[in-house]
Design a protein around this motif. Structure first.
Motif, PDB file in Angstrom:
ATOM      1  N   THR A  48      67.183  78.641 -38.360  1.00 45.96           N
ATOM      2  CA  THR A  48      66.626  78.718 -37.558  1.00 45.96           C
ATOM      3  C   THR A  48      64.789  79.739 -37.538  1.00 45.96           C
ATOM      4  O   THR A  48      63.959  79.734 -37.307  1.00 45.96           O
ATOM      5  N   HIS A  96      63.791  75.491 -39.992  1.00 45.81           N
ATOM      6  CA  HIS A  96      64.233  74.725 -38.588  1.00 45.81           C
ATOM      7  C   HIS A  96      63.937  73.028 -38.678  1.00 45.81           C
ATOM      8  O   HIS A  96      63.135  72.530 -39.143  1.00 45.81           O
ATOM      9  N   LEU A 138      62.338  75.545 -29.287  1.00 47.68           N
ATOM     10  CA  LEU A 138      62.222  76.672 -29.539  1.00 47.68           C
ATOM     11  C   LEU A 138      61.375  75.930 -30.856  1.00 47.68           C
ATOM     12  O   LEU A 138      61.667  75.325 -31.911  1.00 47.68           O
ATOM     13  N   ASN A 158      58.831  76.798 -37.406  1.00 52.52           N
ATOM     14  CA  ASN A 158      60.805  76.959 -37.298  1.00 52.52           C
ATOM     15  C   ASN A 158      61.023  75.914 -35.560  1.00 52.52           C
ATOM     16  O   ASN A 158      62.045  76.270 -35.544  1.00 52.52           O
ATOM     17  N   HIS A 168      55.937  85.505 -36.622  1.00 53.14           N
ATOM     18  CA  HIS A 168      55.666  85.820 -35.485  1.00 53.14           C
ATOM     19  C   HIS A 168      56.168  87.311 -34.201  1.00 53.14           C
ATOM     20  O   HIS A 168      56.986  87.647 -34.941  1.00 53.14           O
ATOM     21  N   PRO A 185      64.149  81.975 -26.624  1.00 51.94           N
ATOM     22  CA  PRO A 185      64.671  80.473 -27.072  1.00 51.94           C
ATOM     23  C   PRO A 185      66.239  79.944 -27.118  1.00 51.94           C
ATOM     24  O   PRO A 185      66.282  80.250 -25.544  1.00 51.94           O
ATOM     25  N   VAL A 238      58.490  78.788 -33.450  1.00 50.33           N
ATOM     26  CA  VAL A 238      57.288  80.060 -33.241  1.00 50.33           C
ATOM     27  C   VAL A 238      55.818  79.343 -33.028  1.00 50.33           C
ATOM     28  O   VAL A 238      55.506  78.578 -34.499  1.00 50.33           O
ATOM     29  N   ARG A 263      61.510  83.163 -29.952  1.00 50.96           N
ATOM     30  CA  ARG A 263      60.939  81.901 -30.395  1.00 50.96           C
ATOM     31  C   ARG A 263      60.935  81.679 -28.996  1.00 50.96           C
ATOM     32  O   ARG A 263      61.101  81.931 -27.973  1.00 50.96           O
TER      33      ARG A 263
END
Length: 524
Positions: A206, A210, A263, A244, A275, A28, A265, A279
């Motif tokens: 996040t 996001h 990043l 995200n 997920h 991430p 997911v 990330r």
């Protein structure tokens, strides 16, 4: 596109496309910089040691890990009190005045931001310079035309610093807080493009809200004018397979094109979606329209950049532990004391010496790698040698599933929050035993509202490859949506008592994202 194509070819772009994510698995908060024709990228590492993996690429798509920035105890201290998803947050990597500079937050060891430098991004990196006058997380570095260094951090605030001493110069100032009412303005990055300074931030948290937004000013200190098209990237409120999306960094390629690493997911299963890989790092093209960046789509398969592919070597799927040291992909939980592991005590084997008594312990002896594929097969040959240990899929201390051997028995252990259970046992020989975990993503179209994101099969494998499945487990309980936090699955080996020896570790992605073998019953 097959999984083999997704991992790259040596003769150009397969079908003129590439596959997102470009850095799959728990990677991430990417930050990227270019030096000539070479690109370098770093990610957050949280409670894992060594910290801040660093990668190299020649095309922004194929990445090879060349080291870890914080790879010795003098640079990074993560005491046992470090919470899961604590530790190392959101680095920024830059190249300036012939050196690489990395600034990052360590939320453990008393907290605080630190800065390290290197001439070679593969290391060694310097001992850290601490920045006591820079609060918060997600620090960014940039230099203006006068050579002054500015640090911008979550909030969104900025202060001038001396990067060689860590001293702040002047008082912090608030730059911009993103969209009115949006939570968590963070992950700032500041760039000089033409006559403007562009401030790129993440907002909305996040999770599913996001987003990436941008503002610009004629000086690094503002005042900042927000882009009228903000957010310039978000997938909130959509049914896209990548969610995200946020925490991004811009880079200009050698040919003048612009790209965004970010990043995202890949949720799986039913509702609300889980997920499990963490990330991941994705890539998207950027164009400039009326002085503002416009981000192209972030999709699973995308058109390749307009330059020839230069694939980097792929990491081996198997490690025979024949070298004295370890590949940089291997991580441990919080620390890796020299006395806790060896590849020379029994040559050709990895020896792990127990500290904590189980994967519930914060100082457990563990060596693992990130799960990077929705479906994969992991195996190892373990000799407990009078101790106890095995193979585990870890999210944190309260969410992990594993199969271990000791005292002539193999057992499957499940930890879900406050519940710890042994769900299966089987007698095994006293000598080396093959342990195996299969992670199986659902076949396309296999969906219902309560569908698990994947299943995990744990058991013992015979020398001819026959798999004695001891337990099949629902993968949602090793997901961020269940466990919380900021990390993803890490699969590896551990010792709970005594010294446990591992002859080899084999990680094989399955061909495609579907279930490679027929199901034989529901998950526990």
């Amino acid at each position: 596109m097959t999984m083999a194509q997704a991992r790259g070819t040596t003769d150009g772009w397969p079908d003129g496309t590439f596959r997102n994510p470009v850095l799959p698995g728990f990677h991430p908060d990417p930050s990227v910089c270019r030096v000539g024709d070479d690109y370098y990228l770093v990610c957050s590492s949280f409670e894992y040691f060594p910290g801040v993996p660093i990668f190299h690429s020649r095309d922004l798509v194929h990445w090879e890990q060349i080291g870890n920035v914080l790879d010795r105890p003098g640079q990074l201290t993560l005491p046992p009190s470090t919470a899961s998803s604590g530790g190392v947050y959101a680095p920024t990597l830059r190249h300036h005045d012939g050196r690489f500079w990395l600034i990052v937050t360590n939320c453990a060891d008393g907290g605080g931001n630190l800065l390290v430098t290197a001439e070679d991004p593969a290391g060694p990196w310097s001992d850290p310079v601490r920045l006591p006058g820079v609060p918060g997380i997600d620090p960014d570095l940039t230099w203006d035309d006068e050579g002054d260094c500015w640090c911008t951090y979550a909030g969104i605030e900025q202060v001038r610093i001396d990067p060689r001493t860590g001293r702040t110069i002047g008082e912090p100032r608030r730059l911009w807080s993103g969209a009115p009412g949006a939570q968590a303005p963070e992950a700032p990055h500041l760039y000089r493009v033409g006559g403007y300074w562009y401030l790129l931030i993440a907002e909305g948290g996040t999770e599913r809200g996001h987003a990436v937004s941008v503002a610009r000013a004629t000086a690094p200190g503002g005042p900042y004018e927000p882009c009228p098209a903000n957010p310039v990237l978000t997938h909130r409120g959509t049914n896209r397979p990548i969610q995200n999306t946020g925490h991004a960094d811009l880079v200009e390629a050698a040919d003048g094109s612009w790209w965004l690493v970010l990043l995202g997911v890949r949720p799986g299963g039913g509702t609300p979606g889980w997920h499990v890989l963490g990330r991941e790092t994705f890539l998207a093209p950027v164009t400039w329209v009326d002085g503002w960046p416009v981000v192209g789509g972030v999709e699973p398969v995308m058109a390749a950049p307009p330059w020839p592919a230069r694939p980097t070597p792929q990491p081996p799927a198997r490690d025979d532990f024949d070298a004295v040291g370890l590949h940089p992909r291997w991580v441990s939980v919080r620390s890796r004391p020299a006395e806790s592991w060896s590849t020379t005590e029994r040559p050709g084997w990895l020896t792990l010496r127990a500290r904590g008594a189980s994967m519930d312990e914060r100082d457990v002896t563990f060596l693992g790698r990130r799960q990077q594929h929705p479906s994969c097969r992991v195996r190892t040959l373990v000799d407990p040698a009078g101790g106890r240990g095995g193979l585990v899929v870890r999210l944190d201390e309260r969410h992990h599933h594993g199969v271990e051997v000791g005292d002539g028995e193999a057992r499957v252990l499940v930890r879900i929050g406050s519940v710890l259970a042994t769900v299966a046992t089987r007698a095994v020989p006293a000598g080396p035993v093959r342990l195996r975990v299969d992670v199986l993503a659902p076949a396309p179209g296999d969906w219902h509202p309560g569908k698990e994101p994947d299943v995990l099969r744990f058991g013992v494998e015979s020398a001819d490859g026959t798999f004695d499945v001891l337990a099949e487990l629902d993968g949602r309980y090793l997901s961020t949506e269940v466990a919380g936090g900021f990390t993803g699955r890490v699969i590896g080996m551990y010792a709970a008592t005594g010294s446990v020896h591992f002859d080899w570790f084999d990680y094989q992605p399955e061909d495609g994202d579907g279930d490679p073998t027929p199901r034989d019953g529901g998950a526990i």
